[in-house]
Design an enzyme around this catalytic site. Sequence first.
Site, PDB file in Angstrom:
ATOM      1  N   GLY A   8     -14.334   8.389  -4.180  1.00  0.00           N
ATOM      2  CA  GLY A   8     -14.333   8.627  -2.735  1.00  0.00           C
ATOM      3  C   GLY A   8     -14.037  10.086  -2.442  1.00  0.00           C
ATOM      4  CG  ASN A  86      -9.424   9.609  -1.326  1.00  0.00           C
ATOM      5  OD1 ASN A  86      -8.416   9.670  -0.627  1.00  0.00           O
ATOM      6  ND2 ASN A  86     -10.650   9.822  -0.840  1.00  0.00           N
ATOM      7  CE1 TYR A 151      -6.957   1.334   5.149  1.00  0.00           C
ATOM      8  CE2 TYR A 151      -4.851   1.527   6.277  1.00  0.00           C
ATOM      9  CZ  TYR A 151      -5.856   2.095   5.519  1.00  0.00           C
ATOM     10  OH  TYR A 151      -5.772   3.409   5.124  1.00  0.00           O
TER      11      TYR A 151
END
Length: 243
Positions: A8, A86, A151
């Site tokens: 990422g 990441n 999340y």
Amino acid sequence: MKYALIAGGSRGIGAATAVEFARRGWGVAVNYHRSQREAHSLVEQLRGMGVPALAVQADVSDRGAVMDMVEYVLGQFPQLDILVCNAGVADVDLVTHMDETRWRRLFGVNVDGMHYCVQGVLPYMIGRKQGCIVTMSSMWGQVGGSCEVAYSATKGAVIGYTKALAKEVGPSGIRVNCVAPGVIDTEMNGALTGEDLAALAEETPLGRIGQPEEVARTIAFLASEASSFLTGQVLAPNGGLVI
Ligand code: NAP
């Protein structure tokens, strides 16, 4: 010279980390999923800074793609010293509205993706008896965020994973640490209005939201010799929003 793989790495915090690593003279493999153009132009920028750099496409939630990516990077670079996990996605909604597909996507990228990247590089790092892994949580992984239950759960899992892994691979000379940022100025927060951001800045003891470069410097610290006796820790560049 050190060599790093940033999962990422094409945008936001990952891209800022690639630039910070290059500033330190480290070679960088920039993993991207969808942002091909951004990843390739970042790689040009890194090469312009005088370091080896390459872009590599892979969806981190796809185990096979991650294994291919790691094999490719190990074939291109003379060594691999650092893995930064990441890659991440967010999804804001009431938990009662979070359907199976959205729930699985969050866990697929944020948790499975981290795990696949770690599994990909670990045999190599264990073989060398050295290596450095930095994982990416969030302040919501530490204290939980309303309307970000899924999340927050993924980012809490990242912290548990980091601590357990640090214990498991410390004897192999590998350090594993976690970064848990506060509110950072990236596209991930693109849905927040100016008013939302101003309110969050006001709640933050340092009076502002953070910049990706500030998180990048925390990641670089954890990936460098400056943190040589740190492992299993969570560092939180969050302006004091969560203490
Ligand atoms: P961002 O600007 O949205 O960038 C997300 C990055 O993750 C992009 O490079 C994206 O690549 C990559 N990515 C997403 N899904 C992927 C997949 N399936 N496979 C490979 N790469 C994938 O977000 P950011 O703010 O920089 O966030 C980076 C990390 O920091 C995330 O883990 C996030 O949860 C965490 N974080 C962010 C904040 C914040 O306030 N911004 C706060 C705490 C924690 P492509 O564009 O190429 O698809």
